[in-house]
Write an enzyme that holds these catalytic residues in place. Structure first.
Site, PDB file in Angstrom:
ATOM      1  CD  GLU B  51       6.643  32.102 -42.524  1.00  0.00           C
ATOM      2  OE1 GLU B  51       5.583  32.709 -42.254  1.00  0.00           O
ATOM      3  OE2 GLU B  51       7.544  32.617 -43.212  1.00  0.00           O
ATOM      4  CG  PHE B 113      16.955  42.131 -42.599  1.00  0.00           C
ATOM      5  CD1 PHE B 113      15.852  42.935 -42.335  1.00  0.00           C
ATOM      6  CD2 PHE B 113      16.876  41.193 -43.620  1.00  0.00           C
ATOM      7  CE1 PHE B 113      14.693  42.802 -43.087  1.00  0.00           C
ATOM      8  CE2 PHE B 113      15.718  41.063 -44.377  1.00  0.00           C
ATOM      9  CZ  PHE B 113      14.623  41.876 -44.103  1.00  0.00           C
ATOM     10  CD  GLN B 114      13.658  38.428 -43.040  1.00  0.00           C
ATOM     11  OE1 GLN B 114      14.335  37.554 -43.581  1.00  0.00           O
ATOM     12  NE2 GLN B 114      12.428  38.727 -43.431  1.00  0.00           N
ATOM     13  CE  LYS B 163      21.978  33.431 -47.224  1.00  0.00           C
ATOM     14  NZ  LYS B 163      21.449  34.685 -47.792  1.00  0.00           N
ATOM     15  CG  MET B 479     -16.378  27.144 -26.681  1.00  0.00           C
ATOM     16  SD  MET B 479     -17.712  26.016 -26.206  1.00  0.00           S
ATOM     17  CE  MET B 479     -17.150  24.480 -26.927  1.00  0.00           C
TER      18      MET B 479
END
Lengths: 164, 566
Positions: B51, B113-114, B163, B479
């Site tokens: 993502e 969940f999630q 959802k 760096m």
């Protein structure tokens, strides 16, 4: 310097946490924060009391204005304004002498005793911050059980006002 | 007719003219994906491999096109993986709309969940965010999201959609316009302030134009060039502002800041007037703020009032859209008979030429020695005629790309400036290549950064994105190592990449072309060969000088005139 900042905000979920989050994320100081809906149910009014240099307070006001939910911001400290805070204070009055003395102090400070039990008085007091501090200080010889302060709210004097 | 939330979602994207989105499916967004499946001819969905890649790709798309980028991810880990990209877009003012799935309303707050509170998590790093709690609000919320993301100072807006909202139904109506009482960015600059600015500009003896990413975001490169030419002032760009003024123009004195040019930083330090346009006095620009521009009055043009007088006290603030204000400045200048003091300007340019004499970007490429990263970037600039889109990761290679690829057009330099996100380059390049399939898009990267989003090589294969990956491989987190060399007595703590993969084989495993280039004499040929492979992603792994440093440099705590040259 101490500043009292009034904010009109969309009355939406999470609006308060946007303001509180802004202060913590940018390291600004919050002395008190109060919030409640206004006569217009879509708007909340917040009062934040903060401390900072002129530059910091300028940034605070700009950053508040930048929040999408904020409709208007007013730094009351730039106006002649009034400030009030409300306090509930519960004091132990088991000793006979305490009853009289606490009642007398409440009268002097123009507080109201709003609840009484065998062992306690609960006093309601409204005023600016220093008056409330002074009242707490005056009660220091008695048994203070609980102090609840609302935090300051403010309004400008005269024609100046924060509205949409 | 009533539509489901999922149908409304896709209708809204179409109404906004969105043709490409970047995302990754999951439980909470299955109905949205089902609708995208049915309408795949309308919206092109690019399946990334992580993502973070989706958000960076959307950023690349937005930075190259100045249109809002769109990403779609699922709830929970999908949403948290997107946070780095969202924060990146926030710091670089990238217009972005990120849609996250959320658990059904009835489960919110249940540790389902999630489930994560992504609206809470992202609150400090978005321009604004929304949780949709009623399907009737969905269309208006999406309209607001695009409006907020792309107006004023642009930024990321997150829309969290439970959802069950995606299956709920309501009448679909897309508002043509939106007005918000709490959000009205100022576009037009105050005329009186513009006049005051012009007064200062016409009086100045040692002026500098200091311009930033706001010029690119506002699409004002053309107007800025006109203004600079009419005034004859030297001009420097911030890292984000590169391309906002043509680098080959004789008035351009290079980038300023920590790794800016000697002439740009000295000009700022000695200036009597600094005209900041769409730049925000970032700490990488100012160095020690106490020592910053001690002799200068400052004019600051910015669309974000909060950027003005935040770090540096400004004499003439102008809040407004950069393009609109520059047009007003040009008009005001043309209406006046006075012109800048030619004699003073000539003397000022003479002084700047002396600083330019230090030739601060000079380096020596011995044909038999190791390849220098600077040499690769410079050759790439030559073989692409300075016309490629350059996406960069973060580190030494980023600075070399900024210093040696001389941008002549805006929106061509796409890097993570504010947040400094390693892993940005490759997915950003995907977004750019999706926007401009025919253009040359390169990802200049290092052996550290590229591994932070390397999985996107699979996305590049799936969508045939012929990105040219230029890996400036020195086996170090360069760096970090440079700072350890200078400031930590060469204690190279964890800056050594001890177990690098074989990038050629890795590229091949992903179905791409891999090259390893170890000799100076092979550099140009490899770059040309890669460029000729028009339809293939080519991963060029340049084995470069190991302990090469980025110069010049303003060390931390120093003033702009206290640069280390070599």
């Amino acid at each position: 310097m101490r500043h009292v900042i009034s904010i009109l905000m969309e009355n939406e979920a999470g609006a308060l946490s946007r303001v509180a989050g802004l202060f913590s994320a940018r390291g600004y100081n919050i002395e008190s924060l109060t919030v409640a809906p206004t006569d217009d149910a879509t708007l909340s009014r917040l009062t934040v009391v903060t401390r900072g240099s002129d530059e910091i307070v300028e940034q605070i006001v700009k950053q508040l204005n930048k929040l999408i939910d904020v409709v208007k911001v007013m730094d009351l400290s730039q106006y002649s304004h009034m400030e009030r805070e409300m306090m509930f204070i519960k004091v132990g009055v088991e000793k006979n002498t305490a009853c009289e003395a606490v009642k007398r102090l409440a009268d002097i400070f123009r507080g109201n005793i709003i609840d009484v039990s065998d062992k306690t008085y609960t006093i309601e007091l409204t005023g600016d911050r220093s008056k409330l501090d002074a009242f707490v200080n005056a009660l220091k010889d008695y048994r203070i059980i609980e102090v609840v302060r609302s935090g300051s709210m403010g309004i400008a004097r005269g024609e100046a006002s924060l509205h949409i | 007719m009533e539509l489901t939330g999922a149908e409304i979602f896709v209708e809204c994207l179409k109404e906004e003219g969105v043709d490409t989105i970047f995302g990754y499916p999951g439980g909470a967004v299955l109905f949205l994906y089902d609708e995208l499946y049915k309408q795949h001819d309308k919206i092109n969905h690019i399946l990334v491999r992580h993502e973070q890649g989706a958000v960076h790709a959307a950023e690349g798309y937005a930075k190259a096109t100045n249109k809002p980028g769109v990403a779609l991810v699922t709830s929970g880990p999908g949403a948290t993986n997107a946070v780095t990209g969202i924060a990146d877009a926030y710091l670089d003012s990238v217009p972005l709309v990120v849609f996250t799935g959320q658990v059904p309303r009835a489960l919110i707050g249940n540790d389902a969940f999630q489930e994560v509170d992504i609206v809470g998590i992202t609150r400090p790093c978005v321009k604004h965010n929304f949780l949709v709690t009623d399907v009737n609000d969905l269309a208006t919320t999406i309209k607001k999201a695009f409006y907020i993301a792309s107006t004023g100072r642009p930024g990321p807006v997150l829309v969290d959609i439970p959802k069950d909202i995606t299956t709920a139904r309501c009448e679909f109506h897309y508002p043509k316009e939106i007005t918000m009482r709490s959000y009205n960015p100022t576009v037009k600059g105050n005329k009186r302030q513009v006049r005051r600015a012009l007064d200062l500009m016409l009086e100045a003896k040692k002026p500098v134009l200091y311009t930033g990413g706001g010029v690119v975001l506002s699409g004002a490169a053309h107007q800025l060039t006109e203004l600079a030419h009419e005034l004859g002032f030297p001009i420097t760009n911030t890292l984000m502002g590169l391309g906002g003024f043509p680098s080959m123009d004789k008035q351009f004195i290079g980038m300023l800041g920590m790794h800016g040019t000697y002439e740009a930083n000295n000009a700022m330090h000695h200036a009597d007037l600094v005209i900041a346009i769409g730049a925000r006095f970032d700490d990488r620009v100012t160095g020690n703020i106490e020592k910053f521009c001690p002799y200068a009055k400052i004019i600051h043009v910015d669309i974000d009032p909060a950027s003005i007088s935040k770090n540096v006290k400004v004499d003439v603030p102008i809040v407004g859209d950069v393009k609109s204000v520059i047009i007003d400045m040009l008009e005001e200048l043309r209406s006046r008979s006075e012109r800048p003091d030619a004699a003073a300007l000539a003397a000022w340019w003479q002084q700047i030429k002396e600083w330019q004499g230090a030739d601060c970007l000079k380096y020596n490429q011995d044909v038999n020695a190791a390849i220098k990263a600077q040499f690769v970037v410079e050759k790439w600039w030559e073989v692409t005629n300075g016309d490629a889109y350059i996406c960069s990761d973060v580190g030494q290679h980023q600075m070399w790309a900024a210093q040696y690829y001389k941008f002549s057009k805006p929106n061509r330099w796409i890097n993570s400036g504010g947040l400094g996100t390693m892993g940005f380059g490759l997915p950003a390049a995907m977004g750019v290549q999706m926007a401009f399939p025919e253009e040359t898009v390169a990802c200049i990267t290092g052996d550290g950064s590229i591994q932070m989003c390397i999985q996107e090589l699979a996305t590049c294969l799936q969508y045939h994105l012929p990105i040219k990956v230029i890996s400036l491989n020195n086996g170090y987190l360069g760096m970090v190592r440079q700072w350890q060399e200078f400031f930590y007595q060469k204690r190279y703590a964890m800056s050594y990449m001890e177990a690098l993969p074989d990038f050629v084989k890795l590229a091949e495993a992903y179905g791409h072309v891999g090259m390893r280039i170890e000799k100076v004499s092979d550099v140009e040929g490899a770059l040309k060969e890669a460029l000729a492979l028009k339809d293939r992603l080519v991963f060029m792994d340049f084995i470069t000088e190991r302990e090469n440093n980025v110069f010049p440099m303003v060390p931390a705590g120093a003033g702009q005139n206290e640069m280390i040259l070599v």
